[in-house]
Design an enzyme around this catalytic site. Sequence first.
Site, PDB file in Angstrom:
ATOM      1  N   LYS A  81       2.089   4.736  -0.939  1.00  9.12           N
ATOM      2  CA  LYS A  81       1.498   5.980  -1.455  1.00  9.12           C
ATOM      3  C   LYS A  81       1.918   7.095  -0.512  1.00  9.12           C
ATOM      4  O   LYS A  81       2.277   6.822   0.647  1.00  9.12           O
ATOM      5  CB  LYS A  81      -0.026   5.881  -1.536  1.00  9.12           C
ATOM      6  CG  LYS A  81      -0.705   5.550  -0.212  1.00  9.12           C
ATOM      7  CD  LYS A  81      -2.226   5.579  -0.348  1.00  9.12           C
ATOM      8  CE  LYS A  81      -2.910   4.951   0.865  1.00  9.12           C
ATOM      9  NZ  LYS A  81      -4.371   5.015   0.797  1.00  9.12           N
TER      10      LYS A  81
ATOM     11  N   THR B 278      -4.340   0.803  -3.121  1.00 14.45           N
ATOM     12  CA  THR B 278      -5.028   2.061  -3.389  1.00 14.45           C
ATOM     13  C   THR B 278      -5.166   2.180  -4.905  1.00 14.45           C
ATOM     14  O   THR B 278      -4.191   1.926  -5.621  1.00 14.45           O
ATOM     15  CB  THR B 278      -4.216   3.228  -2.803  1.00 14.45           C
ATOM     16  OG1 THR B 278      -4.206   3.075  -1.381  1.00 14.45           O
ATOM     17  CG2 THR B 278      -4.823   4.567  -3.160  1.00 14.45           C
TER      18      THR B 278
ATOM     19  N   ASN C 157       0.858   7.251   3.178  1.00 15.08           N
ATOM     20  CA  ASN C 157       1.355   6.296   4.172  1.00 15.08           C
ATOM     21  C   ASN C 157       2.812   6.526   4.534  1.00 15.08           C
ATOM     22  O   ASN C 157       3.445   5.661   5.138  1.00 15.08           O
ATOM     23  CB  ASN C 157       1.172   4.858   3.661  1.00 15.08           C
ATOM     24  CG  ASN C 157      -0.270   4.390   3.801  1.00 15.08           C
ATOM     25  OD1 ASN C 157      -1.055   5.030   4.491  1.00 15.08           O
ATOM     26  ND2 ASN C 157      -0.605   3.291   3.151  1.00 15.08           N
TER      27      ASN C 157
ATOM     28  N   ASP D 164       1.360   2.280   8.633  1.00 17.06           N
ATOM     29  CA  ASP D 164       0.174   1.558   8.182  1.00 17.06           C
ATOM     30  C   ASP D 164       0.518   0.287   7.419  1.00 17.06           C
ATOM     31  O   ASP D 164       0.563   0.267   6.182  1.00 17.06           O
ATOM     32  CB  ASP D 164      -0.720   2.446   7.329  1.00 17.06           C
ATOM     33  CG  ASP D 164      -2.149   1.925   7.360  1.00 17.06           C
ATOM     34  OD1 ASP D 164      -2.316   0.705   7.542  1.00 17.06           O
ATOM     35  OD2 ASP D 164      -3.073   2.714   7.212  1.00 17.06           O
TER      36      ASP D 164
ATOM     37  N   ASP E 244       0.820  -1.214   0.000  1.00 14.55           N
ATOM     38  CA  ASP E 244       0.000   0.000   0.000  1.00 14.55           C
ATOM     39  C   ASP E 244       0.851   1.261   0.000  1.00 14.55           C
ATOM     40  O   ASP E 244       0.585   2.215   0.727  1.00 14.55           O
ATOM     41  CB  ASP E 244      -0.981   0.011   1.171  1.00 14.55           C
ATOM     42  CG  ASP E 244      -2.176   0.939   0.908  1.00 14.55           C
ATOM     43  OD1 ASP E 244      -2.373   1.337  -0.266  1.00 14.55           O
ATOM     44  OD2 ASP E 244      -2.903   1.269   1.851  1.00 14.55           O
TER      45      ASP E 244
END
Lengths: 414, 374
Positions: free
Chosen positions: B184, B218, B187, B200, B182
């Site tokens: 991005k 995402t 995060n 996260d 994840d």
Amino acid sequence: MAQNSAPDSTPVINTRAGDKSAGTPKITEDDEFEVTSPTNLTFRQSNSGAVPPGTALFGGSAFTEGGSQTGGSLFSRSPFQDPEGEEDEQEGELAPLPGLSAEQGLPTNYALGRRTSVSAESLNPTEAGSDSWSPPHHPKTEEQVSRLKSAVSSNFLFSHLDDDQSMTVLNALVEKPIPAKDIKVISQGDAGDYFYIVEKGNFDVYIHPSGAVQPGPDGLGNKVASIGPGGSFGELALMYNAPRAATVISTEPKSTLWALDRITFRRILMDSAFQRRRMYEAFLEEVPLLSSLKPYERSKIADALDTIKYTANSTIIHEGDPGDAFYLLESGEAEATKNGVSGPVKNYRRGDYFGELALLDDKPRQASITTKTDVKVARLGRDGFKRLLGPVEGMMRGAEYELDSKRSPVSKAA
Amino acid sequence: MVFSKINGNLHHREKQLVESLRHSPRSSNPFLITERQDEKQLCISSRSLHVNDFALVKTLGTGTFARVWLARLKDQKDKDKVYALKILRKADVIKLKQVEHVRNERKALAAVVDHPFITTLIASFSDEKCLYMLLDYCPGGEIFTYLRRQRRFSEEVSTFYAAEITMTIEFLHDVHGVAYRDLKPENILLDADGHLKLVDFGFAKQVDNRETYTLCGTPEYLAPEVIQNSGHGLAVDWWALGILIYEFLIGQPPFWDQNPMRIYEQIIEGRLRFPPNMPAAAQNIVSLLCKTNPTERLGHISGGSTRVKSHPFFQDVIWDDLFYRRVKGPIIPRLSHPADTGNFEEYPDPPDLRNTNIYTEDLKKKYEPLFSDF
């Protein structure tokens, strides 16, 4: 700090506008909707509101920003009005980025808000041999199958499937009679689990600017399109559970839909990919040249194999051509022949392989390989092998590879 | 797990342990690092800590089933000693089918402890309704905020952050076989010195060299093999790194549409477009990282992360200087004191939970054993 959140059942369509509106947190509902409706483009392109058959309308996605329910992200230190500069951004309206333009195909209306993570149900492959799950099979007439095929042909989720996967998916579609007028097939804001294809009847599409159906006579919002036979809707539900972006309602006393749920769809894709990988790995294990590789290296190779189909009596390898690829026979039968030798010098069946020495060098092929039936092979080029695992010679780890002319006439070193 | 039954000494000791952690800038708690794996787990899975030990000061972030608070031990005199406390409601975790992900998150965070660019899990605990993860507080806020504020990062800044992320991915993959899944800007947090902290780990999973199938991530950052459900592995993080570098330099990700299905269609198609003013080395590394076919993807192909690090895009990076934090980051967050939350967004108060999902006896019977790691 971003939290992973599966899309909530409470739709909040507005939040992609969040950061854009920072500093001027008062934006109207309409503005929010304009910025973020995932269906805007689709619907604007269709002048009359009618959607051509085969066009899959909206996936039913309102982007939700978990938690930031107000849409306006209020920064205690208002980073979008940084006193040290960035004056061009204080209006809240973003100028197009320098260097980006429509002609380059980059959207200039990018929504700058925080993005929410998405996630589907956890899936684990069915181990070979275990029969705990098999895809549902709902019989259909040939005519129905061909109609369904063309209905999904323009949908990228289906167009990339191989023939077997495609057949399994079409078989899994289940008929769903809609017995009356004014039945809501899907409701805006609800959880999305099914994808639908229209077999018979017409359906109207409504969007309410709030992001969900509201109570009262105008609760459905505005009619934005209608969908007839061959049309489809709700495709985003095949990816993960996102709130439906619109309401779809029947307009005739008797209609028919075909339905497919996400878990079935993704399981079919997963199981077929899983089984193919394991099959390739098992095949590769039998190749002496590759026996010194570690299991994960073989599994990497299994990933890199391309499936190629040949009809009966085609030539896969020509004697004398420089060797550039290695082949595994996945299904069908083939034979090796050599100039000056009458009759086949070797026959190949499922699990057999040929041309493996081409992974080492490009010496000329020592025989031709011709298909006897329709054949499916998995091909690995030398370049692909090298790219993935490095120089082949290095990978062999000193293992002596016995050249067995009987076993592999194609690749026998000159 | 009932608080009143807990031995007071143990409670005291664990609180001390938590406090002591804050003295060192990095998570060099000897308990967590030197003990055997099983003892380490035991140590940080606290049976005595309780949410009532903490004052919840302010929300740092929210999700559908989790909320992260700036928290302070109630009897702590030093107001600068603060933590990030992530609270997950069991009933919501179950309803959103995220049980497996939450378990993976705790496991992955416990395993990867003590990397300079990864948030430190100090302790986890649970009570009747909730799961808790006590993390170090990273006061600089999200890199996302800085990126959107500046619109784009310069090549120098982008390279610095991309390099730290590359080292983090390398560590997760090569040392732990963990796919993060994840990546991005949302995060990635900044610490007080301007270095990155990856936070996260909700989708992080130890996959080693096998493939896994659950779609997560995402939308703009999903790799094509995740969308197509053909099985994905560590290579998804290299794909996401390519998207991230692009977004750093250009201000938006390469694949975007208002309709997420059109985003996925573009990703599968894999046609990257670069603005002409984007530096050539950056264009090159992004196109190598964003290869649709994972077997052609930089990072996954022969040479692995070493090939990524030796790419011309990173030619000015002195990797050891970053890892040992001998240089400061390009952006130093403004902080008036160590517990300053000014770099985080403001979040509304938690909603009234009386009518939301209830963690019923039935759910408890079925799921409680799955939460026993906490």
